[in-house]
Scaffold this active site. Structure first.
Site, PDB file in Angstrom:
ATOM      1  N   ASP A 326       0.827  -1.204   0.000  1.00  0.00           N
ATOM      2  CA  ASP A 326       0.000   0.000   0.000  1.00  0.00           C
ATOM      3  C   ASP A 326       0.869   1.265   0.000  1.00  0.00           C
ATOM      4  O   ASP A 326       1.887   1.330   0.695  1.00  0.00           O
ATOM      5  CB  ASP A 326      -0.896  -0.014   1.237  1.00  0.00           C
ATOM      6  N   GLU A 355       1.722  -0.573  -5.002  1.00  0.00           N
ATOM      7  CA  GLU A 355       0.616   0.308  -5.374  1.00  0.00           C
ATOM      8  C   GLU A 355       1.211   1.642  -5.840  1.00  0.00           C
ATOM      9  O   GLU A 355       1.309   2.600  -5.090  1.00  0.00           O
ATOM     10  CB  GLU A 355      -0.343   0.556  -4.212  1.00  0.00           C
ATOM     11  N   ASP A 422     -10.435   1.427  -4.710  1.00  0.00           N
ATOM     12  CA  ASP A 422     -10.068   2.845  -4.743  1.00  0.00           C
ATOM     13  C   ASP A 422     -10.595   3.589  -5.964  1.00  0.00           C
ATOM     14  O   ASP A 422     -10.228   4.749  -6.181  1.00  0.00           O
ATOM     15  CB  ASP A 422      -8.534   2.981  -4.712  1.00  0.00           C
TER      16      ASP A 422
END
Length: 576
Positions: A326, A355, A422
């Site tokens: 992340d 990410e 997201d």
């Protein structure tokens, strides 16, 4: 020749090994220099004066501005020297470290030839083999399915099919995933990516309190152990979400700093401007502007050791198959180099996926991640399928440009996605058009890299931006489109074909349709996608034919032609 457009960089994405004695070399030229022949002049760097070979290069990729010539060399001696010979309009040019010249002094080539001095085995970026034909399925755990009906459900504050709010809890858990493994396997899934599962006060768990404890809302360590064991027994890998950029302000370390300030042994674990962190003035760095997610100082060796120990623990003790990282682009390169060595030592075939929403080449050179979540692919698909901002030719250019960002091994391990927790739901973005959804899924399955289906896509789950993109999976099968589900399964089934796992890729346009080919010697698959309003027909090359493997709004009327109606696609097995 347009000298300004020409580009080659040794030991980079323009020259990289894919095996101990196999090398890929690329040269970028201007699009207007289309009628150009390019040859690689090469030899062992100690024999370059007298034992040179000439090998023709081909245009492997084209985008709006450039053509990219490519060649794969099988080497006997890995100490390579090379230059490029370029022929255009009857004239010959040479391209070396001195740039474009009309002559070249081969006797003094050791001053200015390009070189790959040596291919060292430990500099190779190995491909995680199972990624090449993988089909991922991303699960937002709280919204997938609740399997443990005996747990304390006092935290649940929404009905299952209600639209979620930012602080909604629906009750999904690890046992729910275990109970739905049959559905996942039947869909053709070979890998699960789970959003964070560790102790947290939120529904999304991206603000982690304890990295060594499964959140009780989701289950126990025994539940994870059982999920991994059963998934592996069904040929399904498990990738977990590592949130190492930041943590929860409720962690014992940050709470200690709140109480003791600079006297805390954990003060330097965070980035604080002052003697004490002030949660109202936010005098410390955090994720975005969220004061409850303080940023970890990953330049601190103690923090590095703490996080690496966590990563290795879940790999070694629970046999997970990798990590999605992340906010990985806000963490130091040094940390990711340390992280990679530790994880790959624990399990060499574990995958590491960052990410990064943008060009991540500095992280993808073999010493940090294996790949990233390919949001550049997502954006291209939105522009082509949902918004009509790209036609077939422009889409081909965009996809080729994205491919040229990275090494071939990285492209084979990319996590290609249409949507995620997201983003807006892709089905909603295409105006709830099932034909466009299927066409986009076809591209995702045929394209190089690992496709990732966001849970619920197979039942056309709708949703806007977060938190609406995180709706609950509707398990009432009577509401499902069974025909669409079967087409999704047919597409995921294509991933087992060797042309997909190991084949080369070509992306172009044909008859106003997007064309993607995957090929091995003697084997070729062709994908045609028609996003125009009119029916299009593709006539195969002379003497060639094809068989329709799967499609939507498409047919092969004869072996030599394929017809694709508006918003349709066809996957064709080509005759060689």
């Amino acid at each position: 020749m347009n000298e300004y457009a020409m580009l080659h960089i040794p030991d980079s994405r323009y020259c990289f090994p894919i095996g101990e004695k196999e090398l890929v070399i690329r040269l970028r030229t201007a699009k207007e220099d289309e009628e150009t022949e390019v040859f690689l002049i090469h030899a062992c760097k100690y024999d370059f004066q007298e034992k040179r070979e000439s090998s023709a290069m081909h245009v492997g990729y084209s985008d709006r501005l450039y053509n990219y010539y490519e060649i794969k060399l099988q080497l006997e001696d890995v100490r390579l020297a090379y230059i490029f010979r370029i022929e255009k309009n009857g004239k010959i040019y040479y391209f070396s470290e001195d740039g474009i010249t009309e002559t070249y002094n081969f006797k003094e080539g050791f001053y200015n030839f390009f070189q790959m001095p040596y291919i060292n085995k430990n500099d190779l970026l190995p491909t995680v083999d199972w990624m090449k034909d993988a089909v991922f399925y991303q699960i937002f755990v709280d919204r997938f399915f609740m399997g443990d009906i005996r747990k304390n459900r006092g935290y649940i504050n929404m009905e299952w099919n209600d639209k979620p709010l930012a602080k909604s809890f629906a009750g999904g858990d690890l046992r729910g995933i275990i109970e739905k493994l049959d559905h996942i396997k039947e869909l053709g899934i070979t890998a699960l990516y789970l959003t964070p599962i560790f102790l947290s006060v939120s529904n999304h768990k991206y603000d982690i309190i304890s990295y060594m404890q499964i959140d009780p809302q989701f289950g126990t360590e025994e539940d994870l152990e059982e999920l991994v064991r059963l998934a592996h027994g069904n040929g399904i890998r498990i990738v977990l979400d590592a949130v190492f950029n930041h943590c929860s302000m409720e962690t014992e370390q940050f709470q200690d700093v709140l109480a003791k300030g600079k006297k805390s042994e954990y003060y330097d674990w965070f980035l604080i401007d002052g003697d004490y962190p002030d949660t109202e003035k936010i005098n410390y760095e955090c994720f975005a502007a969220c004061n409850y997610m303080p940023k970890l100082n990953t330049a601190n060796e103690q923090v590095q050791e703490f996080l690496v120990r966590i990563a290795v623990h879940w790999v070694k003790e629970y046999d997970i198959d990798g990590w999605r990282l992340d906010v990985s682009d806000e963490i130091s390169h040094e940390f990711w180099r340390t992280f990679r060595k530790a994880v790959k030592t624990a399990k060499p075939e574990a995958v590491i996926i960052g990410e990064n929403w943008h060009d991540a080449y500095p992280y993808l050179m073999g010493d940090q991640y294996d790949s990233i979540m390919n949001y550049a692919f997502t954006k291209a698909c939105l522009d082509y399928f949902a918004r009509g901002d790209l036609d077939a030719r422009q889409m081909a250019w965009k996809l080729n440009s994205n491919l040229m960002r990275n090494l071939e091994q990285v492209n084979r391990m990319m996590l290609n996605l249409l949507d995620s927790h997201d983003t807006h739901r892709f089905f909603t973005e295409v105006g709830k058009n099932k034909d466009k959804l299927l066409a986009a899924l076809a591209l995702e399955m045929i394209f190089i890299g690992a496709p990732c289906i966001y849970y619920g896509t197979e039942i056309c789950l709708e949703g806007g931006y977060d938190p609406d993109s995180r709706r609950c999976f509707n398990w009432e099968e009577s509401s499902w489109d069974a025909g669409l589900m079967e087409k999704v399964k047919a597409l995921t089934g294509l991933r087992k074909r060797p042309e997909i796992a190991d084949g080369d890729i070509r992306v172009a346009d044909r008859e106003r349709m997007l064309l993607v080919e995957r090929s091995l010697p003697g084997k070729k698959l062709r994908l045609l996608i028609n996003m125009t309003e009119e029916t299009q027909t593709e006539h195969m090359e002379e003497g060639k034919g094809g068989r329709l493997l799967c499609g939507n709004r498409a047919r092969c009327e004869t072996p030599a032609s394929a017809t694709v109606e508006r918003w349709g696609f066809a996957v064709i097995e080509m005759e060689e």
